[in-house]
Scaffold this active site. Structure first.
Site, PDB file in Angstrom:
ATOM      1  N   ALA A   4      -4.252 -16.943   9.095  1.00 11.52           N
ATOM      2  CA  ALA A   4      -3.487 -17.787   8.160  1.00 11.52           C
ATOM      3  C   ALA A   4      -4.370 -18.527   7.155  1.00 11.52           C
ATOM      4  O   ALA A   4      -3.879 -18.968   6.118  1.00 11.52           O
ATOM      5  CB  ALA A   4      -2.657 -18.791   8.949  1.00 11.52           C
ATOM      6  N   SER A   5      -5.663 -18.656   7.474  1.00  4.81           N
ATOM      7  CA  SER A   5      -6.511 -19.407   6.539  1.00  4.81           C
ATOM      8  C   SER A   5      -7.172 -18.486   5.512  1.00  4.81           C
ATOM      9  O   SER A   5      -7.891 -18.944   4.632  1.00  4.81           O
ATOM     10  CB  SER A   5      -7.594 -20.159   7.327  1.00  4.81           C
ATOM     11  OG  SER A   5      -8.379 -19.210   8.019  1.00  4.81           O
ATOM     12  N   GLY A   6      -6.927 -17.195   5.626  1.00  3.20           N
ATOM     13  CA  GLY A   6      -7.636 -16.227   4.755  1.00  3.20           C
ATOM     14  C   GLY A   6      -6.951 -16.005   3.413  1.00  3.20           C
ATOM     15  O   GLY A   6      -5.869 -16.532   3.136  1.00  3.20           O
TER      16      GLY A   6
ATOM     17  N   ARG B 280      -8.942 -19.318  13.046  1.00  2.00           N
ATOM     18  CA  ARG B 280     -10.018 -20.046  13.737  1.00  2.00           C
ATOM     19  C   ARG B 280     -10.197 -21.466  13.206  1.00  2.00           C
ATOM     20  O   ARG B 280     -10.468 -22.385  13.968  1.00  2.00           O
ATOM     21  CB  ARG B 280     -11.341 -19.293  13.574  1.00  2.00           C
ATOM     22  CG  ARG B 280     -11.485 -18.174  14.588  1.00  2.00           C
ATOM     23  CD  ARG B 280     -12.709 -17.381  14.308  1.00  2.00           C
ATOM     24  NE  ARG B 280     -12.697 -16.899  12.914  1.00  2.00           N
ATOM     25  CZ  ARG B 280     -13.400 -15.901  12.460  1.00  2.00           C
ATOM     26  NH1 ARG B 280     -14.200 -15.253  13.258  1.00  2.00           N
ATOM     27  NH2 ARG B 280     -13.334 -15.516  11.206  1.00  2.00           N
TER      28      ARG B 280
ATOM     29  N   LYS C 135       7.042  -0.593  -3.998  1.00  2.96           N
ATOM     30  CA  LYS C 135       7.197  -0.768  -5.454  1.00  2.96           C
ATOM     31  C   LYS C 135       8.469  -0.056  -5.927  1.00  2.96           C
ATOM     32  O   LYS C 135       8.791   1.040  -5.468  1.00  2.96           O
ATOM     33  CB  LYS C 135       5.965  -0.232  -6.194  1.00  2.96           C
ATOM     34  CG  LYS C 135       4.721  -1.080  -5.866  1.00  2.96           C
ATOM     35  CD  LYS C 135       3.605  -0.849  -6.836  1.00  2.96           C
ATOM     36  CE  LYS C 135       2.350  -1.591  -6.390  1.00  2.96           C
ATOM     37  NZ  LYS C 135       2.092  -2.803  -7.129  1.00  2.96           N
TER      38      LYS C 135
ATOM     39  N   HIS D 119      -2.474   4.846  -0.956  1.00  3.04           N
ATOM     40  CA  HIS D 119      -1.430   4.646  -1.974  1.00  3.04           C
ATOM     41  C   HIS D 119      -1.094   5.951  -2.715  1.00  3.04           C
ATOM     42  O   HIS D 119       0.067   6.321  -2.850  1.00  3.04           O
ATOM     43  CB  HIS D 119      -1.867   3.602  -3.012  1.00  3.04           C
ATOM     44  CG  HIS D 119      -2.248   2.270  -2.430  1.00  3.04           C
ATOM     45  ND1 HIS D 119      -1.669   1.761  -1.301  1.00  3.04           N
ATOM     46  CD2 HIS D 119      -3.155   1.336  -2.826  1.00  3.04           C
ATOM     47  CE1 HIS D 119      -2.190   0.566  -1.035  1.00  3.04           C
ATOM     48  NE2 HIS D 119      -3.108   0.294  -1.940  1.00  3.04           N
TER      49      HIS D 119
ATOM     50  N   ARG E 173       2.754  11.653 -13.445  1.00  2.00           N
ATOM     51  CA  ARG E 173       2.989  12.479 -14.639  1.00  2.00           C
ATOM     52  C   ARG E 173       3.188  13.933 -14.184  1.00  2.00           C
ATOM     53  O   ARG E 173       2.273  14.572 -13.666  1.00  2.00           O
ATOM     54  CB  ARG E 173       1.768  12.378 -15.554  1.00  2.00           C
ATOM     55  CG  ARG E 173       1.888  13.090 -16.899  1.00  2.00           C
ATOM     56  CD  ARG E 173       0.695  12.722 -17.777  1.00  2.00           C
ATOM     57  NE  ARG E 173       0.771  11.315 -18.137  1.00  2.00           N
ATOM     58  CZ  ARG E 173       1.284  10.848 -19.283  1.00  2.00           C
ATOM     59  NH1 ARG E 173       1.717  11.687 -20.197  1.00  2.00           N
ATOM     60  NH2 ARG E 173       1.322   9.559 -19.514  1.00  2.00           N
TER      61      ARG E 173
HETATM   62  C1  BG6 Z   1      -5.090  -2.648  -2.731  1.00  2.00           C
HETATM   63  C2  BG6 Z   1      -6.533  -2.296  -2.967  1.00  2.00           C
HETATM   64  O1  BG6 Z   1      -4.570  -1.918  -1.669  1.00  2.00           O
HETATM   65  O2  BG6 Z   1      -4.344  -2.384  -3.904  1.00  2.00           O
HETATM   66  C3  BG6 Z   1      -7.096  -3.051  -4.145  1.00  2.00           C
HETATM   67  O3  BG6 Z   1      -7.266  -2.631  -1.794  1.00  2.00           O
HETATM   68  C4  BG6 Z   1      -6.214  -2.846  -5.365  1.00  2.00           C
HETATM   69  O4  BG6 Z   1      -8.418  -2.628  -4.427  1.00  2.00           O
HETATM   70  C5  BG6 Z   1      -4.759  -3.140  -5.021  1.00  2.00           C
HETATM   71  O5  BG6 Z   1      -6.665  -3.719  -6.378  1.00  2.00           O
HETATM   72  C6  BG6 Z   1      -3.843  -2.819  -6.174  1.00  2.00           C
HETATM   73  O6  BG6 Z   1      -2.544  -3.254  -5.910  1.00  2.00           O
HETATM   74  P1  BG6 Z   1      -1.526  -3.553  -7.097  1.00  2.00           P
HETATM   75  O7  BG6 Z   1      -0.230  -3.820  -6.404  1.00  2.00           O
HETATM   76  O8  BG6 Z   1      -2.073  -4.736  -7.840  1.00  2.00           O
HETATM   77  O9  BG6 Z   1      -1.502  -2.342  -7.941  1.00  2.00           O
END
Ligand code: BG6
Length: 518
Positions: free
Chosen positions: A41-43, A74, A209, A267, A374
């Site tokens: 939670a602190s990160g 922590r 997204k 991704h 594309r």
């Molecule tokens: C993260 C990557 O998963 O996705 C980052 O670790 C990257 O390096 C980010 O910047 C991009 O996400 P978004 O939603 O800003 O396109």
């Protein structure tokens, strides 16, 4: 579920809310209770993303009524400290216009400090959670906003001390899910020894997204695309992710992973699956993931010949951070060969796609911010227009400025009979005015409340994703393959264009999509 709030929820939110209500009602029609526990939670991830997401859900009345939030880390902090760390990341307007609602949100929060390997600290965490569980059904969602080094210990401790006794327990984890096939298999074996697959939510936030979710609607909700969605008609598919900034002090973390592990293997590969998969039997999470995994199983491992690696250098012509290259980042080890750019040509060996290159392209410190798909169609056969016909393209602009457009040839208006390139354009900002687009994390966290795993990565998908990239990653590391250098703010290494053109992608440079004026 709270519905009488002073901030009007958008129609989209209300629709989601209704779905959520239906899914969350318990068998005895009582309202269920939830505790959302943020470990770490602190990160940075917690303060920049997870707390603000919970706030946005709360603001839009999408967080179930009986929800408490507990932070665990922590550092010796209080709930008030968490509030002051998170506040700078909440939208300014919300803080100014809705101070009471913001207060109400933070009053749902508790904080427990403890060691990640301290069993007694997890017992303490459990007693705090139990004290908040006032409803007959009490469910727990654990968000691991933690470095991978403590994943295993923390999940073991949750299992031992902190499982829900009057409801379900779900675990949300962020990448990296290992760094190759072997380490990922170890993590999966550990997780599956503690939890069932339906309890594990592996986040890939690209799946949350809007335009990534729209891929299914476009493909399977329209008659016009189905018959041409194949190797006879499509010449290539390019899935791009471009960022205009470098690693910005995150270089230490980034360097041990590199762009292939950071963006491409997760991704971009997930998007590829949604573009290439067959129509699922239903829209259920299992049916969709069954089809995605079949695509991955048909893919060959990526070969070194089919990849271009790049690393950015400083650009003296630009201002500020852009003057510095990747190796100038003090958190990056000297002489690092880690790629900040990669373009890979992938192939799917099945009846629909055999021979069609799927280019996955991602890079940092490039000329623009853009994520898009594309689809480039084949040439018109027997062109009667003196070779004026350029290839059609269907472009799905994921971000920024969500849009779907089709590039096509049109007669130049007027007396002459010439052709010119133009587009059929569905730009969201002009078509859907005043649109409130929920952030990917909002959708995904809501999905976890609802128990929907459609947008989360299943363990067999992960196995396949690593199979496709592990031999390449090992080879790059073993042979110390040098990335080509490209300037901060450029399009990336020139070799990338050579590879795409060698494999049949046509770039004419004669057309630029112009964002419509509102
Ligand atoms: C993260 C990557 O998963 O996705 C980052 O670790 C990257 O390096 C980010 O910047 C991009 O996400 P978004 O939603 O800003 O396109």
């Amino acid at each position: 579920m709270e519905t009488n709030c002073d901030i009007p929820a958008s129609p989209q939110c209300i629709a989601l809310l209704r779905e959520t209500l239906e899914l969350l009602e318990t068998k005895d029609h009582s309202e269920p209770g939830f505790t959302f526990i943020i470990l770490g939670a602190s990160g940075d991830l917690a303060k920049k993303k997870i707390y603000p997401t919970l706030w946005a859900l709360y603001r839009d009345n999408l967080l179930p009524k009986h929800t408490s939030i507990v932070g665990f880390a922590r550092s010796n902090l209080t709930a008030a400290d968490i509030r002051s760390r998170v506040t700078p990341y909440l939208p300014r307007n919300d803080i100014n216009n809705h101070p009471e609602k913001v207060d109400a949100f933070f009053s749902l929060n508790q904080y427990v400090s403890g060691a990640y390997d301290g069993l007694e600290d997890f017992a303490k965490l459990n007693s705090v959670i139990s004290s908040l569980e006032t409803m007959p059904s009490a469910n727990r969602l654990y968000y691991l906003a933690l470095p991978p080094t403590v994943f295993a210990t923390v999940t073991s401790n949750i299992k031992e001390q902190c499982m829900a006794l009057r409801g379900w327990t779900r675990i949300i984890i962020e990448k990296p899910f290992g760094r190759d096939s072997e380490s990922s298999a170890l993590l999966s074996a550990h997780l599956s020894s503690l939890f069932k697959e339906e309890q594990i939510y592996r986040i890939d936030h690209y799946l949350g997204k809007e335009m990534v979710q729209n891929l299914m609607a476009l493909r399977f909700g329209n008659r016009i695309f189905g018959p041409i969605w194949n190797r006879e008609n499509i010449a290539s598919v390019m899935i791009s992710f471009k960022e205009p900034f470098g690693t910005q002090g995150r270089g230490g973390y980034f360097d041990s992973f590199g762009i292939i592990r950071d963006v491409m293997q997760n991704h971009l590969l997930q998007i590829l699956c949604l573009v290439a998969m067959e129509k699922p039997v239903t829209t259920s999470g299992e049916d969709i993931r069954d089809e995605k995994v079949k695509v991955l199983r048909c893919m060959e491992e990526v070969k070194l010949d089919n990849i271009v690696l790049g690393q950015y250098t400083g650009n003296p012509e630009l201002e500020g951070e852009a003057k510095e290259g990747y190796l100038d980042d003090p958190t990056v080890p000297k002489g690092s060969l880690t790629a900040t750019y990669a373009l890979a040509a992938c192939f799917i060996k099945n009846e629909r796609w055999d021979g069609v290159p799927f280019f996955l392209r991602c890079g940092k410190a490039l000329n623009e911010r853009k994520a898009e798909v594309r689809i480039q169609f084949r040439d018109v056969a027997g062109d009667i227009f003196n070779e004026q016909c350029k290839r059609n393209e269907l472009v799905i602009r994921v971000q920024p400025g969500e849009a779907v457009y089709v590039k096509l040839m049109n007669k130049t208006p007027g007396m002459a009979f010439n052709l010119e390139e133009t587009e059929l354009d569905l730009t969201y900002n002009s078509r859907y005015k005043d649109l409130h687009m929920p952030d990917a994390y909002e959708r995904l966290i809501l999905d976890v409340f609802c128990g929907s795993q459609i947008n989360f990565v299943r363990s067999d998908e992960l196995v396949e994703a690593w199979r496709i990239f592990t031999p390449l990653l090992h080879k790059i590391e073993k042979e110390k393959v040098k990335p080509s250098l490209y300037k901060y703010g450029s399009r990336g290494p020139a070799e990338a264009d050579e590879l795409t053109q060698r494999l049949g992608f046509k770039f004419y440079g004669t057309y630029k999509w112009v964002k419509p004026q509102l």
